[in-house]
Design a protein around this motif. Sequence first.
Motif, PDB file in Angstrom:
ATOM      1  N   ALA A 243       0.825  -1.203   0.000  1.00 47.02           N
ATOM      2  CA  ALA A 243       0.000   0.000   0.000  1.00 47.02           C
ATOM      3  C   ALA A 243       0.864   1.261   0.000  1.00 47.02           C
ATOM      4  CB  ALA A 243      -0.937  -0.002   1.211  1.00 47.02           C
ATOM      5  N   ALA A 244       1.971   1.230   0.739  1.00 47.44           N
ATOM      6  CA  ALA A 244       2.869   2.383   0.790  1.00 47.44           C
ATOM      7  C   ALA A 244       3.527   2.630  -0.561  1.00 47.44           C
ATOM      8  CB  ALA A 244       3.927   2.172   1.870  1.00 47.44           C
ATOM      9  N   VAL A 245       3.921   1.560  -1.237  1.00 45.78           N
ATOM     10  CA  VAL A 245       4.547   1.696  -2.548  1.00 45.78           C
ATOM     11  C   VAL A 245       3.539   2.220  -3.565  1.00 45.78           C
ATOM     12  CG1 VAL A 245       5.702   0.453  -4.423  1.00 45.78           C
ATOM     13  CG2 VAL A 245       6.213  -0.130  -2.049  1.00 45.78           C
TER      14      VAL A 245
ATOM     15  N   THR B 152      14.020   7.639 -10.790  1.00 45.03           N
ATOM     16  CA  THR B 152      13.119   8.372  -9.896  1.00 45.03           C
ATOM     17  C   THR B 152      12.224   7.412  -9.125  1.00 45.03           C
ATOM     18  OG1 THR B 152      13.125  10.234 -11.437  1.00 45.03           O
ATOM     19  CG2 THR B 152      11.372  10.190  -9.792  1.00 45.03           C
ATOM     20  N   MET B 153      11.684   6.410  -9.814  1.00 47.29           N
ATOM     21  CA  MET B 153      10.839   5.430  -9.127  1.00 47.29           C
ATOM     22  C   MET B 153      11.619   4.658  -8.076  1.00 47.29           C
ATOM     23  SD  MET B 153       8.059   3.766 -11.716  1.00 47.29           S
ATOM     24  CE  MET B 153       9.164   3.502 -13.075  1.00 47.29           C
ATOM     25  N   LEU B 154      12.870   4.304  -8.380  1.00 47.57           N
ATOM     26  CA  LEU B 154      13.680   3.610  -7.376  1.00 47.57           C
ATOM     27  C   LEU B 154      13.834   4.462  -6.120  1.00 47.57           C
ATOM     28  CD1 LEU B 154      16.561   1.919  -9.416  1.00 47.57           C
ATOM     29  CD2 LEU B 154      14.786   0.763  -8.089  1.00 47.57           C
ATOM     30  N   ALA B 155      14.083   5.758  -6.295  1.00 46.77           N
ATOM     31  CA  ALA B 155      14.227   6.642  -5.140  1.00 46.77           C
ATOM     32  C   ALA B 155      12.918   6.735  -4.349  1.00 46.77           C
ATOM     33  CB  ALA B 155      14.673   8.026  -5.610  1.00 46.77           C
ATOM     34  N   LEU B 156      11.787   6.840  -5.064  1.00 45.58           N
ATOM     35  CA  LEU B 156      10.488   6.874  -4.393  1.00 45.58           C
ATOM     36  C   LEU B 156      10.199   5.551  -3.687  1.00 45.58           C
ATOM     37  CD1 LEU B 156       8.420   8.619  -7.210  1.00 45.58           C
ATOM     38  CD2 LEU B 156       9.127   9.649  -5.041  1.00 45.58           C
TER      39      LEU B 156
ATOM     40  N   VAL C  20      12.415   3.394  -2.464  1.00 44.91           N
ATOM     41  CA  VAL C  20      13.244   3.306  -1.258  1.00 44.91           C
ATOM     42  C   VAL C  20      12.647   4.160  -0.145  1.00 44.91           C
ATOM     43  CG1 VAL C  20      15.498   3.893  -0.292  1.00 44.91           C
ATOM     44  CG2 VAL C  20      15.362   2.707  -2.492  1.00 44.91           C
ATOM     45  N   ASP C  21      12.225   5.374  -0.473  1.00 46.92           N
ATOM     46  CA  ASP C  21      11.624   6.255   0.547  1.00 46.92           C
ATOM     47  C   ASP C  21      10.378   5.613   1.157  1.00 46.92           C
ATOM     48  OD1 ASP C  21      13.557   8.135   0.046  1.00 46.92           O
ATOM     49  OD2 ASP C  21      12.284   9.433  -1.171  1.00 46.92           O
ATOM     50  N   ALA C  22       9.539   4.986   0.312  1.00 47.73           N
ATOM     51  CA  ALA C  22       8.319   4.351   0.811  1.00 47.73           C
ATOM     52  C   ALA C  22       8.624   3.167   1.718  1.00 47.73           C
ATOM     53  CB  ALA C  22       7.449   3.907  -0.363  1.00 47.73           C
ATOM     54  N   LEU C  23       9.653   2.411   1.362  1.00 45.92           N
ATOM     55  CA  LEU C  23       9.995   1.224   2.150  1.00 45.92           C
ATOM     56  C   LEU C  23      10.590   1.580   3.502  1.00 45.92           C
ATOM     57  CD1 LEU C  23      11.585  -1.183  -0.507  1.00 45.92           C
ATOM     58  CD2 LEU C  23       9.322  -1.336   0.532  1.00 45.92           C
TER      59      LEU C  23
ATOM     60  N   LEU D 143       6.478  -9.576  -3.331  1.00 47.79           N
ATOM     61  CA  LEU D 143       5.547  -8.462  -3.421  1.00 47.79           C
ATOM     62  C   LEU D 143       5.591  -7.938  -4.850  1.00 47.79           C
ATOM     63  CD1 LEU D 143       5.153  -5.469  -0.952  1.00 47.79           C
ATOM     64  CD2 LEU D 143       5.471  -5.047  -3.379  1.00 47.79           C
ATOM     65  N   CYS D 144       4.437  -7.623  -5.419  1.00 45.62           N
ATOM     66  CA  CYS D 144       4.381  -7.119  -6.789  1.00 45.62           C
ATOM     67  C   CYS D 144       3.298  -6.052  -6.887  1.00 45.62           C
ATOM     68  CB  CYS D 144       4.106  -8.246  -7.782  1.00 45.62           C
ATOM     69  SG  CYS D 144       3.998  -7.703  -9.512  1.00 45.62           S
TER      70      CYS D 144
END
Length: 407
Positions: A102-104, A240-244, A246-249, A403-404
């Motif tokens: 949900a966070a991702v 950019t998605m990788l950075a987002l 990581v922040d979400a995780l 997780l997917c």
Amino acid sequence: MTPVHELAGATAPIWMWTSPQEVESAALDQLRTIAELPYVHHHVAVMPDVHLGKGATVGSVIALRDAVSPAAVGVDIGCGMAALRTNLTAADLPDDLGPVRAAVEAAIPVGHRGHTEISRRVRGYADLWGTFGDLHPKVTGRSGSIDRVMAQMGSLGSGNHFVELCLDTEDAVWLMLHSGSRNIGKTLAELHIAAAKKLPHNTGLRDRDLSVFLAGTPEMAAYRADLTWAQTYARRNRDTMLALYVDALRDHLPTLRVPTPPTHGPHAADTAFAAVNCHHNYVAEEHHYGADVLVTRKGAISARAGEYGIIPGSMGTRSYIVRGLGSAESFHSAAHGAGRRMSRTRARKEFTTDDLVAQTTGVECRKDPGVLDEIPAAYKDIDAVIAHQSDLVDVAAELRAVLCVKG
């Protein structure tokens, strides 16, 4: 060395890393049509995940002399994969990954959506936005177009695009995702495919979708410029998605640490393939069989000797980090994934959500009709695809999704 099959009845040689009997007849006919192009250099290389595409076959690697076909790149210019190996292990993950998913999903827009606010990170790509005005006028002439393109930076899209949390065989946690140039890449591709069809030198082609631009022409220069921009956008989108991601995780996994992804070049970071970011729909200037050529990989990755790449499976199956072996016969290429074995329409007719639930056991993901066409059984056997290209790549890591996130 894996035996290479040659497809009979083609104008130029077609070398396949799978048996023609395993490929649908329409895709074989499409490959023969590609081989009729007078600009084909030496042969056409076909990867084991091959299947029918628009204009050019998915899983094809085509080297052209002084020409390029936009359809041989595809409409998702620069689509590709990114993966990071983290410091975490399976023991660090919570028993319930639902809140993590949900966070991702909250951090990375999926489907047609983009970000409602353009982040400082995206605004920092000044070199990209500074040249936006040089793109095709039908893109730049639309009111607010740059704002929409910026808003989609760091978004996933739909179809087979995904974000995954994976474990390797040593239980190390990996982050992996698949996406491309979003709507801007699609729009640019469609504009240039339409323009190529109108050029007089393409009137005799059996399939006008394969129309080409010729070297030294303004049409070629315009396409190459737009293509390069879109490929850069696609790579930045994954960064950019990788950075987002990581922040979400980190809200759920506060001890998470990741390597810094490589921002340029095809190779992995020095820390033993801990970070990989590779295109699989793109054009590159390369030298093969004694000539400088333009190589289009549509559903294929570069696999030069020692170069790392990613070959994903499907929801509920394995994926692979691979190391290229530099095969001259494949134009230094390898497959880009499992490859579809049936259309989305057929998958929705043949399977039920109960099938989807059964085939994604152990994976925290959507299990509803909206992603039924992405069911694992709609794809080829990823292990067979890997086995067919043992002369193209070595397996460096084997991953399984826990997780997917799908669009």
